[in-house]
Design an enzyme around this catalytic site. Structure first.
Site, mmCIF file in Angstrom:
data_model
loop_
_atom_site.group_PDB
_atom_site.id
_atom_site.type_symbol
_atom_site.label_atom_id
_atom_site.label_comp_id
_atom_site.label_asym_id
_atom_site.label_seq_id
_atom_site.Cartn_x
_atom_site.Cartn_y
_atom_site.Cartn_z
ATOM 1 N N ARG A 52 22.789 3.600 -6.073
ATOM 2 C CA ARG A 52 22.218 3.154 -4.790
ATOM 3 C C ARG A 52 22.614 4.123 -3.669
ATOM 4 N NH1 ARG A 52 24.987 -0.439 -2.164
ATOM 5 N NH2 ARG A 52 25.368 -1.803 -3.948
ATOM 6 N N TYR A 113 -1.402 1.193 10.462
ATOM 7 C CA TYR A 113 -1.662 0.556 9.163
ATOM 8 C C TYR A 113 -1.371 -0.951 9.303
ATOM 9 C CZ TYR A 113 -0.620 -1.122 4.488
ATOM 10 O OH TYR A 113 -0.565 -1.879 3.344
ATOM 11 N N ASP A 188 4.624 8.569 11.828
ATOM 12 C CA ASP A 188 4.159 8.308 10.462
ATOM 13 C C ASP A 188 3.152 9.410 10.134
ATOM 14 O OD1 ASP A 188 2.706 7.454 8.238
ATOM 15 O OD2 ASP A 188 2.843 5.336 8.754
ATOM 16 N N LYS A 213 0.766 7.983 -1.076
ATOM 17 C CA LYS A 213 -0.533 8.586 -0.769
ATOM 18 C C LYS A 213 -0.565 10.060 -1.194
ATOM 19 C CE LYS A 213 -1.153 4.588 1.229
ATOM 20 N NZ LYS A 213 -0.654 3.519 0.416
HETATM 21 O O1 P1T Z 1 2.046 1.135 0.810
HETATM 22 P P1 P1T Z 1 3.341 1.737 1.240
HETATM 23 O O2 P1T Z 1 3.784 2.880 0.400
HETATM 24 O O3 P1T Z 1 4.413 0.714 1.450
HETATM 25 O O4 P1T Z 1 3.065 2.425 2.678
HETATM 26 C C1 P1T Z 1 2.677 1.721 3.813
HETATM 27 C C2 P1T Z 1 1.886 2.610 4.732
HETATM 28 C C3 P1T Z 1 2.515 3.203 5.818
HETATM 29 N N1 P1T Z 1 1.861 4.023 6.664
HETATM 30 C C4 P1T Z 1 0.552 4.296 6.501
HETATM 31 C C5 P1T Z 1 -0.138 5.195 7.461
HETATM 32 C C6 P1T Z 1 -0.151 3.755 5.419
HETATM 33 O O5 P1T Z 1 -1.440 4.056 5.277
HETATM 34 C C7 P1T Z 1 0.520 2.874 4.512
HETATM 35 C C8 P1T Z 1 -0.170 2.214 3.383
HETATM 36 N N2 P1T Z 1 -1.572 2.193 3.541
HETATM 37 C C9 P1T Z 1 -2.461 1.640 2.652
HETATM 38 C C10 P1T Z 1 -2.110 1.019 1.518
HETATM 39 C C11 P1T Z 1 -3.882 1.769 3.046
HETATM 40 O O6 P1T Z 1 -4.777 1.601 2.203
HETATM 41 O O7 P1T Z 1 -4.139 2.078 4.212
#
Ligand code: P1T
Length: 396
Positions: A52, A113, A188, A213
């Protein structure tokens, strides 16, 4: 081993943060699954006591994101160079909010998001008394009015999800720090990736990624990453990472490291296809509006040109005919998959109002312009001619 800071991005994505494993010479970082490490004497160990807190595979990925984002922290000072990996993008975001005291004031972009909006509004307002002030940051005057000397954090996406607004990072940092030199500016950078935009170099304090992504790029792993150039912030993040424990597993750390090696070639294709498909869509007569930062019609195209080296594969369209036409198009696509998420090698298409941004209250969606005719496309690396043919038949 060459110092990755002396290499270009296309070389960095292949090598940064990694070196052949000392006992075998293995070129790819092994997946160290062990949860614990043998000690020579109580408290005397090789820098690893419990996964961890430290894991060699995770460290390799953490150094990778730090070096890609241009962190200046050396490995001698910090074994992960100011990079950190988490079990999801939301876990990374949550950890950043743990830097703030109870009742802190945070100015955010108005277009975020949906899951980020939900965490701020529906979780942290209750559990942490967080005050979040959403602002349209495309007009820096709005930000000047909202930013105060007691604002502890500024949180923004650029380009934003799903409206693809582009925010002038240098201007936001300048205004924020003038009002409060201690405020933490977080970007972000999920939509741009460090190949297209490097917010730390423009003065931001922390860069956050949903590595689910583009960075991983293959839609087969969920992960979040942070990078900072500030050694004090890095210490605080490491302390919370170890204390709260939302770390990325060694296996998923390996997955992202493997994916990121092709980031440069993938982004070249995403950038090219994204722009050419956006231009094709804009030339049609049945689009109310097409949004892509590379289009001359994009309201912040000049800022995009100033701070980005490519414009990415995300396109937002407003189709004529409202929800019925949007639904028909989304049901008819054959190469694009109707699915949440983005940034993978395969093209995805989705309806933010019903899918990714359903947790944003309807009145706020309406105010922002996330309407029923809005469709979001994530252009993958397939042959763009097949993608255009698919969209053409779906819209026919
Ligand atoms: O899904 P996750 O890895 O927890 O990430 C969240 C997140 C944070 N910031 C942005 C700009 C994002 O697009 C996302 C996740 N977005 C999607 C799942 C979507 O389809 O827009």
């Amino acid at each position: 081993m060459i110092d990755p800071r002396e290499t270009r991005p296309g070389t960095r994505v292949v090598h940064a943060g990694q070196r052949p494993e000392p006992t075998t010479g293995a070129v790819m970082p092994p997946i160290f699954l062990s949860s614990t490490y043998a000690q020579d004497s109580p408290g005397v160990h090789k820098g690893f006591d419990y996964t961890r807190a430290q894991n060699p595979t995770r460290y390799a990925l953490e150094r990778m994101i730090a070096l890609l984002e241009g962190s200046t922290i050396s490995e001698e000072t910090d074994p992960s160079c100011g990079g950190f990996a988490f079990s999801s993008g939301m876990a990374a975001t949550s950890l950043i909010l743990d830097l703030l005291d109870q009742g802190s004031r945070v100015v955010t972009g108005d277009d975020l998001y949906g899951g980020t909006h939900r965490l701020f509004k529906q979780v942290r307002e209750r559990s942490q008394g967080l005050q979040t002030i959403p602002v349209d940051l495309t007009d820096t005057k709005n930000f000047e009015d909202a930013m105060t000397s007691d604002t502890a954090m500024v949180w923004l996406e650029t380009p934003t999800n799903p409206l693809l607004k582009v925010i002038d990072l240098e201007a936001i940092v300048r205004i924020a720090k003038a009002k409060n030199p201690n405020t933490i500016v977080v970007c972000d950078n999920t939509f741009a990736t460090p190949l297209n935009q490097r917010p730390l170099l423009l003065g931001c304090d922390i860069v956050m990624h949903s590595a689910t992504k583009y960075l991983n790029g293959h839609s087969d792993c969920v992960a979040g990453l942070l990078a900072t150039s500030d050694p004090e912030l890095a210490d605080r993040i490491r302390f919370i990472q170890k204390s709260a424990g939302p770390v990325l597993s060694p296996f998923d750390s390996y997955m992202v490291l493997r994916g990121v090696k092709t980031l440069d070639v993938r982004m070249q294709r995403h950038n090219e296809s994204g722009l050419s498909i956006a231009r094709w869509l804009e030339s049609r007569s049945d689009m109310e509006r097409v949004v892509h930062p590379g289009l001359l019609s994009h309201p912040q195209h000049e800022i995009a040109k100033k701070q980005m080296t490519g414009f990415g594969g995300m396109i937002t369209i407003f189709v004529e005919g409202g929800i019925d036409r949007a639904r028909t198009m989304l049901e008819r696509v054959k190469v694009f998959a109707l699915a949440e998420s983005l940034g993978g090698v395969e093209s995805l298409i989705e309806h933010p109002a019903i899918m990714t941004h359903a947790s944003v209250p309807p009145d706020q969606r309406a105010e922002l312009g996330i309407s029923d005719s809005l469709i979001r496309l994530s252009v993958g690396i397939e042959d763009p001619a097949d993608l255009i043919a698919d969209l053409e038949q779906a819209l026919a």
